[in-house]
Design an enzyme around this catalytic site. Structure first.
Site, PDB file in Angstrom:
ATOM      1  N   GLY A   1      17.766   4.844  89.932  1.00  0.00           N
ATOM      2  CA  GLY A   1      18.041   3.777  88.984  1.00  0.00           C
ATOM      3  C   GLY A   1      17.121   2.591  89.226  1.00  0.00           C
ATOM      4  N   CYS A   2      17.041   1.734  88.241  1.00  0.00           N
ATOM      5  CA  CYS A   2      16.113   0.601  88.346  1.00  0.00           C
ATOM      6  C   CYS A   2      16.595  -0.413  89.374  1.00  0.00           C
ATOM      7  CB  CYS A   2      15.894  -0.042  86.980  1.00  0.00           C
ATOM      8  SG  CYS A   2      17.406  -0.419  86.072  1.00  0.00           S
TER       9      CYS A   2
END
Lengths: 337, 337, 337, 337
Positions: free
Chosen positions: D148-149
């Site tokens: 995920g970012c």
């Protein structure tokens, strides 16, 4: 590997040039200059270049630059370039100049600014670096005058029909909108975030310094006088220019035929895209690219042409690299995706 | 009608003051001063005031200002104020100073800046102009030191629990984010649109010049030392400050009880709003208003307090007018909607 | 105290109306309606209203609304208004409608949309609520059709010269730029932040649904047909419209005389400001106000008129309140600063 | 040439993947799928791809995709991926999945979401695609769960010291700020321009769905439980995440030693840059690149670590391509400048 120098590497165009050239497969940057008090590691000053170059940026020494380079990009403020460029030319170096100093002929320059240019010899030999117009001349040029950002968007938007427009005596209105980086990198309250953000305004309506450039270049094409009514506006975005061009439709013809005229005119051009019917391009379509997108519409008797570029790429450094590629026989799109 | 002058009317706080005061029902602006070469019609310089005032802005003449005013707002750069304020005070004028020059005691000032203040007499008599803390003192003050923008958001966010936090020896981390107008109106490349837009970064982490103000004021409350770990960031918006305050939940208690503590503490305050459960306020909730909104949450052992203000209103000019209203017995919300 | 209701209080215009009316000295909001599943405290839904109103917003009940109000603002989507407005009118209530449903005559409506209006009776009695044009009619109106945002900026920019322009047979080009709130509050990918931010584009060039409104209203003035070539663009700002109007200068005269014509035409108007020579107004000059600022320039044979408003105020809710003030004999500027 | 397919090419990550892969020297995109009613030319839907690809985007047909590809990127919404991925895996295809569906072990997944994962077999074989942590495993993986970012920025910022922090029992506070593209491309009022522009707020404080990912991955490193107090905020920019990490300095040591620890830890990593002393990186330093820049500071007893990435590149599609390069033995930086 072509050895290139960037003279003036601190402004937005200069930084963008460095950014492109560092990833260009056929080029090596061998020197960077700027008006610094002492030599500085470029990536210390601009940390986004960290890990990409270890070059030191020094103040300009013409001999040192000439020794290390085959080609020099000058990304200097207007009127400063004309003092520096001839010193490279006389040493046999090729130059791509990003300022406005060499874009007109000496005669046009005198007409526009009411004074003589200080480097008459070179200004008349410089080639106006719009590849879609002057590719063959650029191939042989030793000095290329890289076009202005507004003129690039406006001239490309008008080129395929300017002769007809002239012949029909039609009025041209250009409402242009530019992102803030077009004004350059400088300390100026009017460029500060709190002034530009959530704001929008026109400036220098029909009086902008880029008008003589547009009119001169287009006049060469039609071999006669052209008036471009040009009203620039300042957009609260960093990058991009959108020029909306308005011409009354008196005999220019149907929309489909007009679009075909544009498609044919720019056929084979790697960086010109004519939008599909019913689509008008926006800044996001070209931001970060060297494309010029052109949308065409005729509605209720008005020709509406929208021409959009990234002002720092097709409007400045991207086009400069495109010119370099042409001058040195490289793939014209190399380094430009 | 109260007669007021604004000394320093060109910065963002100064302009905002003029904006509020022009619509204030109990006040008349009688003079505006700025460092101008020659007198200028204020609305010629700032066309958004056209039709609202015909005042001429002149350079500062202390006597002339005193003659025309009951109260003077000084919206001058830090360190300039301390040269000007005493000249108004000695002529018996009341002053609300928006700079940082009078917010600390002389002792705190010397500790923080390692030098003596040049107007020791007045600095120790000045009242820190946070109405939620010092309303009674403000009523009687002749010199009010209007709080800083960051300190306003942080102190209001901590006031109801600072004693408990101190007692429990808990660590306070404040991650603040401010719009660009907080840096003032000046020619500075780092404040230019192209640098701030689409960017975000922290600056002066735990070293910002507002830290002594927060710590001094809070230390007075707890009668002991307080460390506020304060890390400011620059937001690409024009107005607004959001401070996220983090404290480990060791014995402070349940969220509902904590919210009640805040509601009770600020009961009756016209400009403090404690957000409902499960709502954390954002900048848009307070932009253009004099409110400070405070959101409270306890999750997984962390107390999270979000305090949000418009930096030019509750963080500067709005609070200054609130202080004026208090000093002169006007309705505390007059002119502030 | 005038008792008013806002029918449709969740869109940007509706919220702005509530914002203005809550601080209006002569008005009390007595009911708010919206398509909610169940009644909700308005400030719970929009926390920026916390502490300013405790009103509950319910779904529309015509009888209940009529009982509580003297005047009803309808801020509903286009085509929905025409179903609701007649139900208030038949109960003898005055209405200010912010939709496009009552701005044309029935004949103009049929021409523009190729179908008949469903409330022919009222559409032909509705008064077009541009005070600078119809103040006397507004005083006596029971139904005011509040002008569109784009038309307000364009019509005000053209009113003083439209007769001459018509007489001379000149072409009118209007390049308008609007902030994103003009598109309303709705879930739509094309309105999302990541699509609009750092972007700029035109849409519906010379085909926008506001064109019939501009042309109809101006045609009434000149008693003949008028074509407005209108090309709207979407700006990455929240609020504001700037319309750049271009007309060839054929006999309209000198700039100073033209400016005087505008100054005279709008003499006494509280919300129209004609900019000084050499100043072209920007969005920041009027954002947050009910002003329409108009800049005028003639350069190289082109008349350039820039008309700028806050689309949510003079372009919608501010003008609606101005109309209310006129209808009910209140100070025309009350509640509008 | 490696043949790749992008399943889900309409979201921001999907478009970004296509953008990178089109210019990747060792890759050919052979199919694009999306939930379209009928096949569409991709560049007709997204005109910025005009001239770059003539691919047609069709709705998903697993067999057709498998026939044309060596590797499939799945850029689908969370919970949709787990239905699609196993169908590619069982046909022997390698997959890089950009959703959250395969980032945890089945046990961690059950703990976090209180239900069993529907593809237990593959979730436990999937490799967490953070090259700086798992390069050797990625080389051999058939299914890579792209991080995920937010977790990418946080985990990279903590990796070099997480063991010490755990050992010393120190509290970790992470205040993250993300651009709007992080929320994905969807019709949602809360994502609209007028809501996000000129606004800033926190959301899901210490309750965000990315927390289990950060804590699980870091717990594997320290072989014990880790609590990351994580408070995300929504920035009015399109791209970029900046995570400010706060840890009390109890025995972790001096700033220079700490920086050296980071430099050593990430030595040789092509996309990690540790900032020079006294420089804290901002979003503009990494926007448009696959870099993660990390700034380090110890002031007044607080360790402050700033980790910044482009959420669509190192936080999504850039990292996915980096993983592809590793899986297929290509130059790890190919296609990523």
């Amino acid at each position: 590997m072509l050895k290139v120098g960037v003279v003036g590497c601190t402004g937005y165009s200069g930084q963008e040039l460095v950014d492109i050239l560092l990833d260009h497969p056929g080029v090596e940057i061998t020197c960077l200059t700027a008006r610094f008090d002492k030599p500085e590691i470029y990536s210390d000053v601009y940390p986004r270049f960290k890990g990409r170059t270890s070059l030191v940026c020094e103040s300009l020494n013409v001999d040192a630059v000439c020794e290390k380079t085959d080609l020099i990009f000058t990304a200097l403020p207007h009127t400063i370039s004309m003092d520096v460029v001839p010193r490279f030319i006389e040493k046999g170096k090729k130059v791509i100049d990003l300022s406005a100093d060499y874009r007109l002929s000496s005669k046009e320059y005198t007409n526009a600014y009411r004074k003589e240019h200080s480097d008459v010899e070179n200004i008349d030999k410089a080639v106006y670096g719009l590849p879609e117009m002057n590719r063959d001349k650029i191939k042989k040029a030793f000095l290329v005058a890289n076009p202005g950002c507004y003129p690039t968007s406006v001239i490309l938007g008008l080129l395929p029909i300017i002769k007809e427009v002239k012949q029909a005596g039609l009025n041209i209105v250009v409402d242009s909108k530019s992102g803030a980086s077009g004004a350059g990198r400088k300390a100026d309250i009017s460029l500060s975030f709190s002034e530009i953000n959530e704001n929008f305004k026109c400036y220098k309506p029909n009086e902008h310094q880029h008008i003589p450039e547009m009119e001169s270049i287009l006049s060469r094409v039609v071999k006669g006088e052209i008036q471009v009514n040009f009203i620039p506006h300042l957009l609260p975005v960093t990058r991009g220019i959108l020029s909306s061009i308005y011409i009354e439709d008196k005999g220019v013809g149907a929309e489909a035929a007009l679009r075909k005229k544009y498609v044919d005119y720019f056929s084979g051009e790697p960086f010109i895209r004519i939008s599909e019917q019913n689509y008008m391009p926006g800044i996001r379509d070209v931001a970060g690219t060297n494309y010029c997108d052109i949308g065409i519409k005729i509605v209720r008797g008005m020709i509406i042409i929208v021409s959009v570029i990234d002002n720092l790429l097709k409007g400045a450094s991207g086009q400069a690299v495109q010119n370099m590629n042409i001058m040195f026989g490289l793939d014209e799109t190399a380094g430009l995706k």
